[in-house]
Motif scaffolding. Structure first.
Motif, short mmCIF file in Angstrom:
data_model
loop_
_atom_site.label_atom_id
_atom_site.label_comp_id
_atom_site.label_asym_id
_atom_site.label_seq_id
_atom_site.Cartn_x
_atom_site.Cartn_y
_atom_site.Cartn_z
N ASN A 3 3.07 -2.87 1.18
CA ASN A 3 2.29 -3.07 2.40
C ASN A 3 0.95 -3.75 2.15
OD1 ASN A 3 4.20 -1.81 4.09
ND2 ASN A 3 3.50 0.19 3.41
N GLU A 4 0.78 -4.36 0.98
CA GLU A 4 -0.52 -4.93 0.62
C GLU A 4 -0.99 -5.99 1.60
OE1 GLU A 4 2.10 -4.88 -1.61
OE2 GLU A 4 1.47 -3.14 -2.77
N ILE A 6 -0.19 -6.44 4.83
CA ILE A 6 -0.58 -5.88 6.13
C ILE A 6 -1.90 -5.13 6.00
CG2 ILE A 6 0.74 -3.73 5.98
CD1 ILE A 6 0.38 -5.77 9.15
N ILE A 7 -2.09 -4.43 4.90
CA ILE A 7 -3.35 -3.71 4.69
C ILE A 7 -4.50 -4.70 4.57
CG2 ILE A 7 -4.62 -2.27 3.04
CD1 ILE A 7 -1.96 -0.71 2.64
N TRP A 22 -1.44 -0.75 14.97
CA TRP A 22 -1.00 -0.69 13.58
C TRP A 22 -0.90 0.77 13.12
CZ3 TRP A 22 -4.48 -5.32 12.21
CH2 TRP A 22 -3.69 -6.46 12.00
N ALA A 26 2.52 2.55 12.06
CA ALA A 26 2.59 3.08 10.69
C ALA A 26 2.99 4.56 10.70
CB ALA A 26 1.26 2.88 9.98
N ALA A 31 4.53 5.04 7.15
CA ALA A 31 3.77 4.24 6.18
C ALA A 31 2.35 4.79 6.09
CB ALA A 31 3.76 2.77 6.60
N VAL A 34 -0.62 2.40 5.27
CA VAL A 34 -0.99 1.52 6.37
C VAL A 34 -1.74 2.32 7.43
CG1 VAL A 34 -0.13 0.01 8.21
CG2 VAL A 34 0.90 -0.08 5.92
#
Length: 162
Positions: A3-4, A6-7, A22, A26, A31, A34
């Motif tokens: 998830n890098e 999106i983060i 988000w 998440a 997630a 996130v």
């Protein structure tokens, strides 16, 4: 795939509605990284005060608490009494009053049960210790000690930057 990306996008975002979306997605998808990133960014961008200031730290706590209550109760919840106190007395005096109160505040207890003591007013006092008299800092530290936190755990709360 992690998830890098999106983060990374989350930490660039300043749109409260997008951050809430988000976070909600998440949570639904499990997630946690996130969700945590979206929550951290949300409470960072909501306050109008300059980041890194005592005022920003306190308003970040207010907004975080309101977000948690909003999520739990399914409707907008404002901490009206807290907001009024900050408006009337100012951020610093509000924190002093919380630290010096004989009993822990309802907010402290609610943050403790949610494992969010890093947002407690007493943690803000420790984080900005240079802006308070030593007895105020000692009272804030004492509140954590009364709740069974070790010196190391208290230092972690004081060092938290979000």
């Amino acid at each position: 795939m992690g998830n890098e990306r999106i983060i990374e996008k989350i930490f660039e975002c300043r749109d409260v509605a997008k951050l809430r979306a988000w976070r909600s997605n998440a949570q639904r998808l499990g997630a946690a990284d996130v969700e945590a990133a979206a929550f951290a960014q949300l409470i960072l961008v909501m306050p109008e005060a300059e980041p890194g200031t005592l005022d920003h730290a306190l308003w970040r706590t207010v907004y975080a608490f309101e977000e948690v209550l909003r999520e739990e109760r399914g409707k907008t919840i404002l901490l009206s009494r807290t907001r009024q106190k900050i408006k009337r007395a100012g951020a610093k005096q509000t924190l002093i009053d919380w630290a010096l109160s004989d009993a822990e505040t309802d907010g402290f207890a609610m943050l403790r049960t949610r494992s969010m003591l890093y947002l407690a007013g007493e943690a803000i006092v420790l984080r900005f210790a240079d802006q308070f008299e030593p007895e105020i800092v000692a009272a804030a530290r004492g509140r954590f000690e009364l709740n069974g936190l070790s010196a190391e755990e208290i230092q972690t709360l004081a060092d938290w930057e979000g």
